[in-house]
Scaffold this active site. Structure first.
Site, mmCIF file in Angstrom:
data_model
loop_
_atom_site.group_PDB
_atom_site.id
_atom_site.type_symbol
_atom_site.label_atom_id
_atom_site.label_comp_id
_atom_site.label_asym_id
_atom_site.label_seq_id
_atom_site.Cartn_x
_atom_site.Cartn_y
_atom_site.Cartn_z
ATOM 1 N N SER A 155 51.005 44.322 -0.864
ATOM 2 C CA SER A 155 51.333 43.347 -1.906
ATOM 3 C C SER A 155 51.304 41.892 -1.465
ATOM 4 O O SER A 155 51.395 40.998 -2.313
ATOM 5 C CB SER A 155 52.709 43.662 -2.502
ATOM 6 O OG SER A 155 52.619 44.726 -3.420
ATOM 7 N N LYS A 158 49.066 39.316 -3.119
ATOM 8 C CA LYS A 158 49.458 38.549 -4.309
ATOM 9 C C LYS A 158 49.553 37.053 -4.008
ATOM 10 O O LYS A 158 49.445 36.224 -4.915
ATOM 11 C CB LYS A 158 50.789 39.063 -4.857
ATOM 12 C CG LYS A 158 50.729 40.445 -5.497
ATOM 13 C CD LYS A 158 52.078 40.842 -6.074
ATOM 14 C CE LYS A 158 52.033 42.168 -6.811
ATOM 15 N NZ LYS A 158 51.947 43.334 -5.914
ATOM 16 N N SER A 326 57.234 41.327 -7.145
ATOM 17 C CA SER A 326 56.006 42.029 -6.755
ATOM 18 C C SER A 326 55.424 42.746 -7.963
ATOM 19 O O SER A 326 55.146 43.947 -7.938
ATOM 20 C CB SER A 326 56.270 43.019 -5.615
ATOM 21 O OG SER A 326 55.053 43.358 -4.978
#
Length: 489
Positions: A155, A158, A326
């Site tokens: 993640s 991102k 997230s």
């Protein structure tokens, strides 16, 4: 198909009131960081952040923000870059935490190799690990190990997605959802623009405005269509149907969630656009307009006109929410919005090309990098520690104030989002570290910022793969970031 282990859901954070400001010449930048959820105050003019333990500092921050009519991440670039003065209580708070500027060690910078190397040898970090630390004020790399090795970021990708979106569209951009009526008012079309945060209240407002326009034209019943042509390509992420992400659709309500959750895994609709249209039909009926049949997919006629419009939260707010919690759905939407801005198809490939192109414009190191999706769920994503740390350093660059929501959106250690349950056992990093987490089976990453005892804002990226115990790997990554905050020799 492997079901990945995803970042744990964080507490719903609402609107972050963090503010970041930078000032100074090219060789003497002074970076000011202000956060409503955690922080510290450094009176020497290096870094300032407020925390909930210091009500005087929090009030100073609120007064400063209110004076500039700047709230909720909707406007991050203030014309006054001087920032607030430290609250009178700040020295006492810092002294209690052992981080007062007058106690900062004299002499040259600490040897980060001596600090980090022993910690990077922790077996919990698997068989591959990489680390980069950058001084954001100078852009100088203070430490690097495996800096240019492409690794799976999970993640933390991102960060790349949000930087690209802000760079392409700006923090004030809003995603529209519209209702268009045919010239004869017999057909209305709900047109999705790609806002995954659209909710029932917004749909109700759209229905109310639509009904008002139809009644003014003496129309009491209509055919209802819904238009999802804003997106292209396959609807499912390559990981397949999954509670961590809804099918990709330009029209959905509450990220296709079928419960009352606002973050983390949840049962998802397999037809988010159809569900949104059926909800809208019921709201139209409540507003006095009946639909002649069930909603059908179809594009709005070119001769139709807009009778209602809803705008999402500003991109700055969406970025903060995507990073704090997230949020995979928002991250994928931001990648597609970037694709639209670049004239690319709004699909996974278009998002990959558009995000990569934006990062290239920013002059970031892209050798070996592959941004396969916006969320980090795809194991084909490959980034380097140098890129992640560079993205964060660029977000602190006074030449790029549009990127500041990336920093204000990072979870705060021990307080918010995916870091709310971490750093709680040790006080060393609590409130002083802001970082994006990344978790897939066998992959653990952490990238963010920390203020060291010398008042420097450091950008860091730690990546590990081949991990076998997620909790132990997370603890090892947290120890690395805490060591930066502590300024150990």
């Amino acid at each position: 198909m492997e079901r990945p282990s995803i970042d744990p859901p964080g507490r719903p954070s609402g609107t972050l009131a963090g503010r970041l400001g930078v000032r100074g010449g090219p060789n003497d930048w002074q970076f000011t960081a202000v956060s409503a959820v955690a922080g510290l105050a450094l009176a020497a003019g290096a870094v300032l952040a407020a925390g909930p333990w210091d009500s005087g500092q929090r009030k100073a921050e609120q007064d400063w923000a209110a004076a500039r009519s700047s709230t909720g991440g909707a406007h991050h670039a203030s014309g006054d870059s001087s920032g607030p003065a430290p609250a009178p209580s700040a020295p006492a708070v810092l002294a209690a935490l052992g981080t007062a500027t007058q106690d900062a060690p004299a002499g040259g910078p600490p040897d980060l190799s001596a600090v980090l190397e022993p910690l990077l040898k922790n077996d919990a970090l698997g068989d591959r690990r990489a680390a980069v630390v950058i001084d954001t004020a100078t852009g100088k790399r203070l430490y690097g190990k495996g800096a240019d090795a492409p690794m799976t970021p999970a993640s933390t990708v991102k960060i790349a997605t949000t930087v690209a979106a802000l760079s392409a569209l700006g923090p004030a951009h809003r995603i529209p959802t519209t209702v268009r009526a045919s010239a004869d008012l017999r057909t209305v079309t709900l047109v999705g623009g790609g806002d995954p945060t659209l909710d029932k209240a917004a749909l109700r407002a759209l229905a109310t405005d639509t009904a008002r326009a139809l009644k003014a034209g003496k129309a009491a019943s209509v055919r209802l269509r819904y238009d999802t042509s804003g997106y292209a390509g396959p609807s499912h992420h390559p990981i397949g149907p999954n509670e961590n992400i809804a099918p990709m659709s330009a029209l959905m309500v509450n990220e296709g969630r079928q419960d009352d959750s606002s973050s983390g895994p949840a049962p998802r609709s397999e037809d988010p656009a159809g569900d949104a249209a059926r909800t809208f039909a019921g709201l139209l009926d409540d507003a006095g307009i009946t639909t002649k049949s069930a909603p059908a997919a179809g594009r709005a006629a070119k001769t139709s006109r807009t009778v209602a419009k809803h705008l999402s939260a500003p991109l700055s707010g969406l970025v903060e929410r995507a990073l704090t919690n997230s949020d995979n759905d928002i991250a994928e939407a931001l990648a597609r919005q970037t694709a639209v801005a670049a004239g690319e198809p709004a699909d996974f490939n278009g998002g990959r090309r558009a995000v990569t192109a934006q990062l290239k414009k920013l002059g970031l190191p892209l050798k070996g990098v592959n941004v396969a999706d916006g969320s980090g769920l795809n194991r084909k994503d490959k980034v380097t520690a140098a890129l992640l740390a560079g993205l964060l350093a660029r977000s602190a660059d006074p030449a790029h104030p549009e990127l500041r929501p990336v920093l204000t959106g990072l979870p705060v250690a021990g307080f918010s989002g995916t870091l709310s349950g971490r750093y709680t056992a040790k006080a060393g990093g609590t409130g002083f570290i802001r970082a994006k987490t990344g978790t897939l089976t066998g992959v653990n990453t952490l990238a963010g910022t920390v203020v060291d005892t010398r008042g420097r804002l450091l950008a860091f990226a730690f990546l590990a793969s081949g991990t076998t115990a997620p909790s132990e790997a997370q603890a090892a990554l947290d120890e690395l970031a805490t060591a930066l905050a502590a300024g150990k020799r």
